[in-house]
Scaffold this motif. Structure first.
Motif, PDB file in Angstrom:
ATOM      1  N   UNK A 672       0.829  -1.205   0.000  1.00  0.00           N
ATOM      2  CA  UNK A 672       0.000   0.000   0.000  1.00  0.00           C
ATOM      3  C   UNK A 672       0.862   1.254   0.000  1.00  0.00           C
ATOM      4  N   UNK A 673       1.969   1.230   0.737  1.00  0.00           N
ATOM      5  CA  UNK A 673       2.852   2.396   0.794  1.00  0.00           C
ATOM      6  C   UNK A 673       3.448   2.686  -0.583  1.00  0.00           C
ATOM      7  N   UNK A 674       3.911   1.649  -1.277  1.00  0.00           N
ATOM      8  CA  UNK A 674       4.459   1.847  -2.624  1.00  0.00           C
ATOM      9  C   UNK A 674       3.381   2.328  -3.598  1.00  0.00           C
ATOM     10  N   UNK A 675       2.156   1.817  -3.425  1.00  0.00           N
ATOM     11  CA  UNK A 675       1.040   2.247  -4.264  1.00  0.00           C
ATOM     12  C   UNK A 675       0.763   3.735  -4.064  1.00  0.00           C
ATOM     13  N   UNK A 676       0.774   4.193  -2.825  1.00  0.00           N
ATOM     14  CA  UNK A 676       0.523   5.611  -2.534  1.00  0.00           C
ATOM     15  C   UNK A 676       1.648   6.483  -3.103  1.00  0.00           C
ATOM     16  N   UNK A 677       2.877   6.010  -3.004  1.00  0.00           N
ATOM     17  CA  UNK A 677       3.988   6.802  -3.521  1.00  0.00           C
ATOM     18  C   UNK A 677       3.921   6.926  -5.046  1.00  0.00           C
ATOM     19  N   UNK A 678       3.507   5.860  -5.731  1.00  0.00           N
ATOM     20  CA  UNK A 678       3.350   5.948  -7.186  1.00  0.00           C
ATOM     21  C   UNK A 678       2.222   6.922  -7.541  1.00  0.00           C
ATOM     22  N   UNK A 679       1.124   6.851  -6.802  1.00  0.00           N
ATOM     23  CA  UNK A 679       0.022   7.775  -7.043  1.00  0.00           C
ATOM     24  C   UNK A 679       0.464   9.223  -6.838  1.00  0.00           C
ATOM     25  N   UNK A 680       1.228   9.455  -5.806  1.00  0.00           N
ATOM     26  CA  UNK A 680       1.669  10.814  -5.484  1.00  0.00           C
ATOM     27  C   UNK A 680       2.454  11.427  -6.635  1.00  0.00           C
ATOM     28  N   UNK A 681       3.348  10.652  -7.239  1.00  0.00           N
ATOM     29  CA  UNK A 681       4.131  11.141  -8.373  1.00  0.00           C
ATOM     30  C   UNK A 681       3.236  11.471  -9.570  1.00  0.00           C
ATOM     31  N   UNK A 682       2.275  10.597  -9.827  1.00  0.00           N
ATOM     32  CA  UNK A 682       1.356  10.818 -10.952  1.00  0.00           C
ATOM     33  C   UNK A 682       0.447  12.018 -10.706  1.00  0.00           C
ATOM     34  N   UNK A 683       0.022  12.201  -9.452  1.00  0.00           N
ATOM     35  CA  UNK A 683      -0.855  13.324  -9.115  1.00  0.00           C
ATOM     36  C   UNK A 683      -0.131  14.654  -9.323  1.00  0.00           C
ATOM     37  N   UNK A 684       1.103  14.734  -8.869  1.00  0.00           N
ATOM     38  CA  UNK A 684       1.878  15.966  -9.053  1.00  0.00           C
ATOM     39  C   UNK A 684       1.947  16.354 -10.534  1.00  0.00           C
ATOM     40  N   UNK A 685       2.314  15.389 -11.360  1.00  0.00           N
ATOM     41  CA  UNK A 685       2.495  15.659 -12.773  1.00  0.00           C
ATOM     42  C   UNK A 685       1.189  16.101 -13.435  1.00  0.00           C
ATOM     43  N   UNK A 686       0.101  15.411 -13.133  1.00  0.00           N
ATOM     44  CA  UNK A 686      -1.186  15.731 -13.758  1.00  0.00           C
ATOM     45  C   UNK A 686      -1.712  17.084 -13.315  1.00  0.00           C
ATOM     46  N   UNK A 687      -1.581  17.409 -12.045  1.00  0.00           N
ATOM     47  CA  UNK A 687      -2.112  18.680 -11.555  1.00  0.00           C
ATOM     48  C   UNK A 687      -1.350  19.853 -12.163  1.00  0.00           C
ATOM     49  N   UNK A 688      -0.039  19.736 -12.265  1.00  0.00           N
ATOM     50  CA  UNK A 688       0.756  20.800 -12.876  1.00  0.00           C
ATOM     51  C   UNK A 688       0.360  20.978 -14.333  1.00  0.00           C
TER      52      UNK A 688
END
Length: 923
Positions: A672-688
């Motif tokens: 779950x921790x690795x899943x959240x970290x992957x999501x976090x990277x994708x969220x940053x890129x998409x929001x920008x």
């Protein structure tokens, strides 16, 4: 002999000048001289007995012996094998020299036992000589020799291991001791346990010498799990041989098999009796099974194949039945044993299709009271009072659903909405419920009894059912439950219910934390984990979530809530990000652009991204947590205290106390921790990207700029004007976004010359400064409001004080008037008396006239006084009501009414004797 001379120098430093000898030093020297040069055997034995006595009792003698005694006694062991008494005495003396005495006064004080151990183990010949003594027939010689070797191993393990490996048949002699008499066997067992903890070469030799057969032979002889501490030592030795060692596990499986190990899990006769030692033995057996389920070391290429084979063989040997009996059915077993058995079940089914199906088909119970094993495990999750037992049972469903789409679909198919009476029934009525009904019952039980803990546990199970399974997510999305509030027959979607409970957990958090150190700080993160799992890669779930506008508003508030834990704010930020990256809606106000705009306006992109950084730095998401071992090996020293095997629900770490609940360390696994970290990277890129690009990408195609056939000039100009206005609007929007981003960069110290860590620090300080500025502004506003209220109260108090003074003066005036009336009445009475007296003396006036005049005067006076008294009483009544109102108002303002009215009316009253005179007149 440089080492010996060095020790002699140390003796001199401890006991006095290097050139002078202490009494102990000279006494030990004389005894050693008698032993080495004595001509009479009895005299030498007597000197050896005296030396043994003084070494056991005196640290100084221990130190003196180490400097000069080992060569003498080792010579006795080597040259006088035929003299059994001398060999015994020498060995016992060496044991005494290696045994620490409890007389140490300081940490820096010299430890003679450690120094003697180092000196004895320095020479490999000494180890070889001691091992050769194990072949002697005398019991005490072998016993003392094993004690010496154990003492050497405790203080100098590496040196002894190296020496034993270089000595031919050294390990063989030790293994032979396992078949010796009980006392010798137990000492040899302890010695081998210490030797095999980390020495892989010794482990191989021990296994080659038939360790498995001898270990299980001793266990059977001692009574299996019902045995004593010897069984524990055997299991610890067995665990040392199997831990991270694939070849030894294969050898055990293909030679002895797992029957001897599994038989220890069978509860015979006294199935309900669990002594402390039996509990430790069962935990050790479960630890051995767990080692077989791990398979081997990470570097071993055949680890995975060996692990799967072990799991297959164990289930074939019915170990799953015994584990279910210990962990689920036997409620008399200690909590630690039940938890260990549940964890073994989870590891046994992980990644093994056959074992998953075996667990799914298991049925527990007797006669007519039977139910699927998964239902029984779910009941433990929902109803266990022990937090550790809940975590262990939850681990089973995590492993069952991981990569098991068929199993997830099977469980999700039972999630059928039940009637209100069934869904909200008492928790004791869940025996006949299906799996899905029990989950829905747990999710909705908080509506009747406020039990958010049960809802949280059910939400954890549901998150495993939904993980990476689109069909299950969409199926559960359609579930609507009858609500206990609102109109009759009103139903509420399950997702909306979860968001409502998320908000309720925030409201009850502070109340719970008063009675509990960590409060219920784990409820919000676990519900957020369910929502994050549900919305992941599922646009319909995102659209469903955003159907209610308050959901987005609440998430924005939760991200900025400083009273929430770091993981709660971080997971709320992840959930917001999922509403952006998995948002396929084109509806205005619900699309990804609207969500990003809301984040920018309500939270700020800088502050929003900081929530990710804070979460990643927290203990739950740090690399140290994910790599830390979950369970320590259970050794004799670790199990010496029952506290080591008791269930401890809240082992709060001193480094993380008061932040995230310790249960989350187990619930948030590495996956779950690795899943959240992957999501976090994708969220940053998409929001920008979304924030910096227009809502609709306009492609300027030359054909669109040309006039169409049949299109009038007016229409053509209108179309071009509309096109240009649309582009201008988007350009203005982009300029505004870029200005905001530039402002954020400036505020966080952005620039080519700034360091990245400085930017992060400045950004964090900016968020803190904004929060403090807002709090300060609110405090100023509150102060001004309080000042205004205080001024108003002071003016009212002054007004009422003036009214009180006026009332006081009015009361005084009334009192004076009443006093004057009384004086006039008194004067009239005196005149009547005078007239009565003069009439009786002169006789000129008749008694009738006097009485008539008197009656007329009295009547007139009474009429006059009656009118005045009536007026006075009316005034007094009015003033008394005013006084009552003023008194109550003054009391509300904090004034002391009694003190204020003190002294009023004391100087006013009737003349002295007035009442007495009236009484006399009446008479």
């Amino acid at each position: 002999m440089d080492l010996v001379s060095g020790y002699k120098g140390m003796v001199g430093l401890v006991f006095g000048n290097e050139n002078s000898s202490s009494n102990e030093d000279s006494y030990v020297q004389r005894l050693l001289d008698r032993i080495s040069t004595g001509s009479l055997a009895e005299d030498r034995r007597s000197a050896l007995i005296e030396l043994q006595s003084v070494v056991v009792e005196s640290r100084a003698a221990q130190l003196a012996f180490g400097a000069m005694g080992f060569p003498v006694l080792m010579g006795v062991l080597k040259d006088e094998r035929d003299d059994v008494e001398m060999i015994r005495g020498a060995l016992e003396t060496i044991v005494g020299a290696l045994t620490p005495l409890e007389q140490s006064k300081g940490k820096n004080e010299v430890q003679p036992a450690l120094m003697n151990t180092d000196m004895l183990s320095h020479e490999a010949e000494n180890i070889s000589l001691l091992l050769s003594l194990l072949s002697e027939e005398d019991f005490y010689i072998r016993y003392y020799t094993l004690q010496i070797l154990t003492a050497l191993l405790m203080n100098s393990p590496n040196r002894l291991q190296e020496a034993i490996l270089t000595i031919p048949r050294g390990i063989t002699r030790l293994m032979d001791m396992l078949m010796d008499r009980e006392v010798i066997r137990n000492e040899a067992l302890l010695l081998l346990t210490y030797l095999t903890r980390e020495a892989e070469e010794i482990q191989k030799i021990v296994v080659f010498e038939g360790a498995f057969e001898k270990i299980f032979s001793i266990i059977k002889e001692e009574g299996g799990s019902e045995g004593g501490v010897v069984v524990q030592d055997c299991l610890e030795l067995l665990n040392n041989l199997l831990r991270n060692n694939t070849s030894n596990q294969i050898l055990l499986r293909e030679t002895m098999g797992f029957d001897g190990l599994i038989s220890m899990l069978r509860l015979r006769g006294r199935a309900y009796s669990f002594t402390q030692q039996k509990t430790i033995n069962l935990l050790s057996v479960l630890g051995t099974i767990n080692l077989l389920l791990v398979g081997g070391s990470e570097a071993d290429a055949g680890k995975d194949a060996n692990k799967l084979t072990n799991k297959t063989v164990l289930v074939q040997k019915k170990v799953l039945d015994y584990l279910l009996l210990l962990g689920v059915e036997n409620q008399w077993a200690p909590v630690a044993v039940r938890c260990a058995a549940l964890r073994c079940i989870g590891d046994l089914i992980a990644g093994h299709r056959g074992n998953l199906d075996a667990l799914a088909s298991k049925v527990l119970g007797e006669n007519h009271q039977v139910e699927p094993a998964l239902n029984s495990i779910l009941r433990i999750i929902l109803r266990a009072s022990s937090m550790q037992e809940f975590i262990a049972a939850d681990h089973i469903f995590e492993r069952f659903c991981e990569g098991n789409c068929d199993g997830q679909s099977m469980l999700a198919s039972t999630l059928i909405p039940q009637p209100y009476s069934m869904t909200h029934a008492s928790i004791d009525e869940d025996v006949n419920m299906s799996f899905g009904s029990m989950v829905l019952h747990g999710l909705t039980s908080s509506e009747t009894d406020g039990d958010l803990d049960t809802c949280c546990r059910a939400a954890s199970v549901l998150s495993y059912v939904l993980k990476d399974n689109m069909q299950c997510k969409e199926r559960v999305l359609r579930i609507e439950l009858e609500s206990s509030s609102g109109a009759l027959g009103h139903s509420e979607p399950l997702m909306h219910l979860m968001v409502k409970y998320l908000a309720l957990a925030s409201g009850t958090k502070h109340k719970e934390s008063k009675s509990n150190t960590s409060g219920n700080s784990y409820i919000q993160p676990i519900i957020l984990k369910l929502l994050v799992t549900w919305l992941s890669d599922c646009p319909p779930a995102v659209n469903y979530f955003l159907d209610l506008r308050p959901h987005l508003s609440y998430l924005l508030e939760l991200v900025s809530d400083q009273s929430a834990t770091v993981s709660t704010r971080g997971l709320a930020a992840i959930l917001l990000g999922e509403c952006v990256i998995y948002n396929k809606s084109s509806e205005s106000g619900k699309d990804s652009y609207a969500v990003v705009d809301a984040i920018s306006q309500k939270v700020g992109l800088t502050s929003y991204f900081l929530k990710f950084d804070e979460m990643k730095k927290s203990f739950l998401f740090s690399a140290e947590k994910s790599t830390a071992p979950s369970h320590k090996p259970l050794s004799r020293s670790a199990a010496a205290s029952m506290a080591e095997i008791e269930d401890v629900d809240e082992q709060l770490s001193s480094d993380h106390k008061g932040e995230d609940h310790p249960i989350l360390s187990s619930m948030f696994d590495s996956g779950f921790i690795n899943f959240v970290k992957r999501l976090e990277s994708e969220i940053r890129e998409n929001i920008v990207n979304i924030y910096s690009l227009p809502k609709t990408e306009v492609a300027v195609v030359p054909a669109d700029m040309e006039q169409k056939t049949g299109e009038s000039d007016k229409e053509y100009i209108r179309r071009l004007k509309s096109f240009v206005e649309k582009q201008c609007s988007e350009i203005q929007d982009l300029l505004g976004r870029n200005a905001t981003l530039a402002e954020d960069l400036v505020k966080i110290g952005g620039g080519e010359s700034s360091y990245s860590d400085q930017r992060a620090t400045t950004g964090s300080e900016r968020v803190q400064t904004e929060t403090l500025r807002r709090d300060l502004k609110e405090a100023h506003q509150r102060i001004e409001m309080l000042k205004n209220e205080n001024t108003k109260l002071e003016s009212e108090a002054s007004m009422y004080q003036n009214l009180a003074g006026k009332v006081e003066s009015d009361l005084k005036s009334l009192s004076d008037a009443y006093n004057s009336l009384e004086q006039a009445n008194f004067q009239l009475e005196k005149e009547v008396k005078a007239l009565r007296t003069s009439g009786s003396r002169g006789g000129g006036v008749s008694a009738v006239d006097v009485e008539a005049a008197k009656a007329e005067a009295r009547e007139e006076a009474l009429k006059e006084s009656e009118g005045e008294l009536n007026d006075l009483l009316v005034c007094l009544g009015q003033e008394q009501s005013k006084v009552d109102k003023l008194s109550s108002r003054l009391m509300e303002l904090g004034e002391d009414v009694d003190t204020l009215l003190e002294g009023i009316g004391d100087d006013v009253g009737l003349p002295e004797g007035g009442e007495d005179d009236d009484e006399e007149d009446a008479d």
